[in-house]
Design a protein around this motif. Structure first.
Motif, PDB file in Angstrom:
ATOM      1  N   CYS A  45       0.820  -1.217   0.000  1.00 24.34           N
ATOM      2  CA  CYS A  45       0.000   0.000   0.000  1.00 24.34           C
ATOM      3  C   CYS A  45       0.854   1.267   0.000  1.00 24.34           C
ATOM      4  CB  CYS A  45      -0.962  -0.010   1.180  1.00 24.34           C
ATOM      5  SG  CYS A  45      -0.181  -0.028   2.803  1.00 24.34           S
ATOM      6  N   ALA A  76      -9.776  -1.285  -4.198  1.00 30.21           N
ATOM      7  CA  ALA A  76     -10.196  -2.602  -3.715  1.00 30.21           C
ATOM      8  C   ALA A  76      -9.416  -2.987  -2.453  1.00 30.21           C
ATOM      9  CB  ALA A  76      -9.991  -3.645  -4.808  1.00 30.21           C
ATOM     10  N   LYS A  77      -9.736  -4.128  -1.900  1.00 28.81           N
ATOM     11  CA  LYS A  77      -9.142  -4.570  -0.639  1.00 28.81           C
ATOM     12  C   LYS A  77      -7.631  -4.625  -0.699  1.00 28.81           C
ATOM     13  CE  LYS A  77      -9.498  -8.236   2.839  1.00 28.81           C
ATOM     14  NZ  LYS A  77     -10.192  -9.494   3.224  1.00 28.81           N
ATOM     15  N   HIS A  78      -7.096  -5.046  -1.829  1.00 31.42           N
ATOM     16  CA  HIS A  78      -5.639  -5.166  -1.974  1.00 31.42           C
ATOM     17  C   HIS A  78      -5.056  -4.009  -2.784  1.00 31.42           C
ATOM     18  CE1 HIS A  78      -5.854  -9.062  -0.082  1.00 31.42           C
ATOM     19  NE2 HIS A  78      -6.764  -9.453  -0.959  1.00 31.42           N
ATOM     20  N   GLU A  82      -8.860   0.708   0.784  1.00 29.66           N
ATOM     21  CA  GLU A  82     -10.137   0.102   0.436  1.00 29.66           C
ATOM     22  C   GLU A  82     -11.242   1.139   0.600  1.00 29.66           C
ATOM     23  OE1 GLU A  82     -12.761  -3.953   1.224  1.00 29.66           O
ATOM     24  OE2 GLU A  82     -11.226  -3.362   2.681  1.00 29.66           O
ATOM     25  N   ASP A  84     -15.067   2.055   0.644  1.00 28.71           N
ATOM     26  CA  ASP A  84     -16.292   1.306   0.942  1.00 28.71           C
ATOM     27  C   ASP A  84     -17.182   1.192  -0.288  1.00 28.71           C
ATOM     28  OD1 ASP A  84     -15.522   0.981   3.559  1.00 28.71           O
ATOM     29  OD2 ASP A  84     -16.685   2.693   4.305  1.00 28.71           O
ATOM     30  N   TYR A  85     -17.692  -0.020  -0.506  1.00 23.05           N
ATOM     31  CA  TYR A  85     -18.569  -0.251  -1.647  1.00 23.05           C
ATOM     32  C   TYR A  85     -19.896   0.486  -1.483  1.00 23.05           C
ATOM     33  CZ  TYR A  85     -15.675  -4.349  -2.853  1.00 23.05           C
ATOM     34  OH  TYR A  85     -14.661  -5.183  -3.198  1.00 23.05           O
TER      35      TYR A  85
END
Length: 305
Positions: A45, A76-78, A82, A84-85
């Motif tokens: 990150c 995305a998570k990676h 991240e 939020d959707y």
């Protein structure tokens, strides 16, 4: 006035394997674009900022903060962070809900537009929601299904300006794996095409999807014991896989208005496949829709900050 002086903000589409940026002026006209092939999965990150700076540094100056608005798997998570959707059904996310990323370089103000998720039939999208926003900025009254093509294709049901539901297919990824990493790689051409071979294969898997595994191996066998060319095999492989997708998505396209968002070549192939089912679908340029979606996000972000 130089390009650097005219750049008002930077639009970024950051997917799993490619970083695309557009330098925009205050009227949202394109001044310059740059791209970088980069495996996002290999980044920590803390490395995202330095990769971004590699490609946008030429547009930055000391003492001035450049708005940078991003979409795609970077959120995305990676990814970098991240975001939020937004849960479907919903309007595509706007810049008002973009997540601010803490950066070390004082010259940039980075925001990431969130992706969307679907809970009832689990699915996610990163980037396509921004293309939908771009498409709706051009076709605000559209009611039907968008066929959005890439490594993964998405069939997105849109009504009243909302993403009602969507379904993802890994057709492009399966094609790449079969054509380049399976036993079929010895039989599939890199270029070349045969319209009749494509149409026959498409009809085979639409009518009998259960025969797909056998039909796929026959591509290799036909090149060994027959005279099937690698170009014909390439067209047949596309036809078989797209036929499977159309068979599975019949509830989406039957009786619906359709539009395709894609790069020109892929869009024309899918439009041809749909026309063979008696359906007409206009093809819209994916890069242009992405840029228009990022413009819409930037405008709403600017009005809320």
């Amino acid at each position: 006035m130089s390009i650097v002086e005219r750049v008002a903000w930077i639009a970024v589409d950051w997917g799993a394997s490619k970083l695309q940026i557009w330098a925009m002026d205050g009227a949202h006209d394109l001044l310059a674009e740059r791209s970088l092939t980069q495996d996002m999965g290999g980044l920590e990150c803390m490395q995202f900022e330095s990769v971004l700076l590699q490609i946008i540094d030429e547009f930055l100056v000391a003492g001035r903060v450049m708005p940078v608005i991003c979409c795609g798997m970077v959120g995305a998570k990676h990814g970098w962070v991240e975001a939020d959707y937004i849960t479907a059904p919903s309007r595509p996310p706007s810049g008002a809900c973009a997540m601010r990323v803490i950066s070390n370089d004082a010259r940039i103000d980075v925001r990431i537009v969130p992706g969307m998720k679907q809970v009832a039939q689990p699915d996610v999208m990163w980037g396509e929601e921004t293309q939908v926003a771009g498409f709706l900025s051009e076709q605000p009254k559209f009611d039907g299904v968008l066929v959005m093509l890439g490594t993964h294709s998405k069939w997105v049901h849109i009504s009243a300006g909302e993403i009602v539901s969507f379904q993802t297919f890994i057709t492009g990824e399966i094609y790449a794996l079969l054509a380049h990493q399976s036993v079929l790689k010895h039989s599939i051409a890199v270029t070349g095409w045969d319209d009749i071979a494509f149409e026959v294969a498409l009809a085979e898997t639409i009518s009998r999807p259960e025969s797909a595994a056998a039909k796929l191996f026959s591509l290799r066998a036909a090149s060994l014991v027959g005279d099937q060319s690698a170009e014909v095999a390439r067209a047949r492989l596309s036809g078989l896989l797209i036929g499977l997708e159309l068979a599975a998505t019949r509830p989406y396209w039957l009786g619906q208005n359709l539009a395709v968002v894609a790069a020109t070549n892929a869009g024309e192939i899918y439009a041809k496949a749909l026309s063979l089912q008696g359906l007409q679908a206009q093809v819209y340029d994916a890069r242009l829709m992405m840029r228009r979606g990022l413009i819409a996000a930037y405008n709403t972000m600017k009005n809320t900050t």
